[in-house]
Design an enzyme around this catalytic site. Sequence first.
Site, PDB file in Angstrom:
ATOM      1  N   ARG A   1      -9.740 -12.034   1.988  1.00 55.36           N
ATOM      2  CA  ARG A   1     -10.547 -13.137   1.467  1.00 55.36           C
ATOM      3  C   ARG A   1      -9.804 -14.458   1.628  1.00 55.36           C
ATOM      4  O   ARG A   1     -10.422 -15.509   1.796  1.00 55.36           O
ATOM      5  CB  ARG A   1     -10.922 -12.904   0.012  1.00 55.36           C
ATOM      6  CG  ARG A   1     -10.016 -11.923  -0.662  1.00 55.36           C
ATOM      7  CD  ARG A   1     -10.554 -11.386  -1.948  1.00 55.36           C
ATOM      8  NE  ARG A   1     -10.447  -9.927  -1.940  1.00 55.36           N
ATOM      9  CZ  ARG A   1     -10.784  -9.160  -2.950  1.00 55.36           C
ATOM     10  NH1 ARG A   1     -11.277  -9.687  -4.040  1.00 55.36           N
ATOM     11  NH2 ARG A   1     -10.668  -7.860  -2.863  1.00 55.36           N
TER      12      ARG A   1
ATOM     13  N   LYS B   1       0.840  -1.195   0.000  1.00 56.26           N
ATOM     14  CA  LYS B   1       0.000   0.000   0.000  1.00 56.26           C
ATOM     15  C   LYS B   1       0.876   1.245   0.000  1.00 56.26           C
ATOM     16  O   LYS B   1       2.003   1.189   0.489  1.00 56.26           O
ATOM     17  CB  LYS B   1      -0.849   0.024   1.278  1.00 56.26           C
ATOM     18  CG  LYS B   1      -1.954  -0.996   1.315  1.00 56.26           C
ATOM     19  CD  LYS B   1      -2.768  -0.865   2.593  1.00 56.26           C
ATOM     20  CE  LYS B   1      -3.871  -1.897   2.669  1.00 56.26           C
ATOM     21  NZ  LYS B   1      -4.900  -1.764   1.637  1.00 56.26           N
TER      22      LYS B   1
HETATM   23  N1  BES Z   1      -7.866  -3.794   4.492  1.00 49.35           N
HETATM   24  C1  BES Z   1      -8.141  -3.496   3.140  1.00 49.35           C
HETATM   25  C2  BES Z   1      -9.513  -2.863   2.926  1.00 49.35           C
HETATM   26  C3  BES Z   1      -9.645  -1.446   3.361  1.00 49.35           C
HETATM   27  C4  BES Z   1      -9.262  -0.414   2.535  1.00 49.35           C
HETATM   28  C5  BES Z   1     -10.227  -1.156   4.556  1.00 49.35           C
HETATM   29  C6  BES Z   1      -9.430   0.882   2.924  1.00 49.35           C
HETATM   30  C7  BES Z   1     -10.396   0.141   4.942  1.00 49.35           C
HETATM   31  C8  BES Z   1     -10.015   1.167   4.140  1.00 49.35           C
HETATM   32  C9  BES Z   1      -8.109  -4.763   2.313  1.00 49.35           C
HETATM   33  O1  BES Z   1      -7.296  -5.770   2.764  1.00 49.35           O
HETATM   34  C10 BES Z   1      -7.589  -4.339   0.983  1.00 49.35           C
HETATM   35  O2  BES Z   1      -6.446  -3.977   0.933  1.00 49.35           O
HETATM   36  N2  BES Z   1      -8.423  -4.405  -0.033  1.00 49.35           N
HETATM   37  C11 BES Z   1      -8.028  -3.980  -1.315  1.00 49.35           C
HETATM   38  C12 BES Z   1      -8.499  -5.012  -2.315  1.00 49.35           C
HETATM   39  C13 BES Z   1      -7.944  -4.801  -3.690  1.00 49.35           C
HETATM   40  C14 BES Z   1      -6.467  -5.108  -3.689  1.00 49.35           C
HETATM   41  C15 BES Z   1      -8.666  -5.696  -4.646  1.00 49.35           C
HETATM   42  C16 BES Z   1      -8.690  -2.639  -1.586  1.00 49.35           C
HETATM   43  O3  BES Z   1      -9.843  -2.445  -1.219  1.00 49.35           O
HETATM   44  O4  BES Z   1      -8.013  -1.774  -2.147  1.00 49.35           O
HETATM   45 MN    MN Z   2      -5.287  -5.595   2.073  1.00 54.66          MN
END
Ligand code: BES
Ligand code: MN
Length: 514
Positions: A341, A267
Site C-alpha cells: 500500500r 515473514k
Molecule cells: N505480499 C503480501 C501479500 C500476500 C500474502 C500475497 C500471501 C500472497 C500470499 C503483502 O505484502 C503482505 O505481506 N500483506 C500482509 C499484510 C498484513 C501485514 C497487514 C498480509 O496479508 O499478511
Molecule cells: Mn508484505
Amino acid sequence: MNFEFQKLSLSHSMTASVDALVVLWPSQVQPDTQAVEPVSRLVAQAIAHGDFELKAGALLSFYSQPGMAARHVVVACTADNQPGQIRSAMQAAWNALKAGKIKRLGLHVVGEVSVQGLQMALSSLADSSYSYTTTLSKPKARTLKQVLVSATHDRAELRQAVVQAQALVAGVELAKEWANRPANHATPTHLAETAKSIASGRAFKCEVLGPKEVAKLGMGAFMAVAQGAAEPLRFIVMRYNGAAASQAPVVLVGKGITFDTGGISMKPAAEMDEMKYDMGGAASVLGVFKALGELKPSINVVGLIPATENMPDGLAVKPGDVVTSMSGQTIEILNTDAEVRLVLCDALTYAERFKPQAVIDIATLTGACVIALGAVRTGLFSSDDALALQLQRAGEASGDTCWRMPLDDDYAEGLKSRFADVANVAGRAAGSVTAAKFLQRFTKSFAWAHLDIAGTAWRSGAAKGATGRPVGLLLQYLLTAAQATPADKSLGKSKAAVKSGVKGKAKARTAGKA
Ligand code: BES
Ligand code: MN
Ligand code: ZN
C-alpha cells in the site's frame, strides 16, 4: 505460439497436416454413422458398444487410422460447450497427447462454438502446454508452436477470437515468465528493461525513473519501502497511444515488489520463496502491454510499475516510523510487511497527472484475500459502480473472474493513527478490505478499481507457478472499452478494424488469410 483459423469440415480437418488433432465434441451432437471420415464412425462404434459416452470429461483416442493425416486424434466431449467445460476438455485432451512431440496441433470444434469458448480452448491449451525453462540448465523446451483451429462455420468473430487469443496468450506467457523468475533474475532493473523492450514500437513510450527522480517527486512512502534494499528501485511509466491524444487514458498500476521478505516485520521462513511472485501485478501490466502491441486497439493506456524489493536492513524502515507520501498525507508504518500500500499510494497519486478515465491497480495485496476468495476469483474493490460492472463483465467474458468486495467507510476505523494521518495496517478482521480502504484515500480524483490477485496470480503446491492472471480480464476490459470509445480517424484504420476496436498488424494478418 501461433494460431491460425480455417473453415473446414471434420472430414477436411482429418486431412490437414498436423501432428495430432483434438476434436472438441459437444454432447448434443450425435456422430454421423455414414460419415466418410473415420472419427465420426469410430465415435459411433464406441458409443454403440458402450465404450464411450458423450458426457463431460469423456475422451476417446485413436492412433494412425486410414484417412487420418494426424498420427494421434483425441475426441474430447465438451458437454454443453460452456467455457468451463471447454477448459476441462482441452486440459484432458492435452494430458492425453503431451507425451508425444507435437509441433503442430489441429483443433477442430464440432458444432456451434462461441467466441468465448474458442478463446477458452486456446488459452487453456497454452496454459497446459506451458513450461518455465529460463533458469534450468537443461530445459525441456516446449515443442508445440502452431495450432490450426478449424470449425465448420466461418464467422468474422471466430477469426477475430483466434487473433485475440494469440495476443492474449503472448501477454499471459510474458506475465508468467516474469512472475516465475526468481527474484535474483527479476530485479526492478530487469523489469524496467523488459518494459522498455515491450514498449519500443511506434504507439509506445516508456520512461524509467530511478531513486533520484522518485525522491524529487516526493514519493516518501515508496522510498521508505525501498530504503532497506540494495537493489535500486525503479518507477516504470509505460504509455500505449492507440487513440487521439485528447482521449483520457486508462491507467494500470501494477505492484512490483520483486521480493517481499516483510522487511523488519519479517515473514516466517516457510514458503517465503513464493514472495518472488509479489510482482505479479507488475507482470500482468507488462503482459497487457505485450498484447496491446499485437492488437493495437484504439485506446490510450498508461502502465505504472513501482518496483523494489522489501528487505530487512540496518537502513530499513522500522515499525512506528512516520513517512510523508507524495499526496502530502503522513503514514505511520506499523507493519513493514504491509509494504504494497505504501508503494501503491504514491503510484496512485502519480496517476492523477494523466487525468485518467479510470485507474485500476493490480496487486498481490493481502493474504486475507486468499482466505476470502481462494484461487478462483480475484478480489475486486471499486468506488465506481460503472467501472466495477465493466470489470466484472470482462471477468465473466474472459473466464478470468473477479468478485466485488465492500468498501464501507466503517472498515476504515482501524486505520486511525495517533501519530500520523493514517496507519498502514488495521486489525486482522477484513484484512483485504482495510487494505483497499487505505488505497482509496489516494484515489479521490478519478474512477478507481483495485484487483487483489494474491490468490489468483499463482498456484501453490506441486504445480507451483504463475498463472498470468489477470491479463485476460484486463485485456478484455480494454478491448471492450476501445470499442465503446469514438475511433480516431487519424490513425488510418480500416472500417472493419474500427468496428471491432482492433487495428494494425494482427487484423491485417487475418484479413490476408480470409
Ligand atoms: N505480499 C503480501 C501479500 C500476500 C500474502 C500475497 C500471501 C500472497 C500470499 C503483502 O505484502 C503482505 O505481506 N500483506 C500482509 C499484510 C498484513 C501485514 C497487514 C498480509 O496479508 O499478511
Ligand atoms: Mn508484505
Ligand atoms: Zn507484498
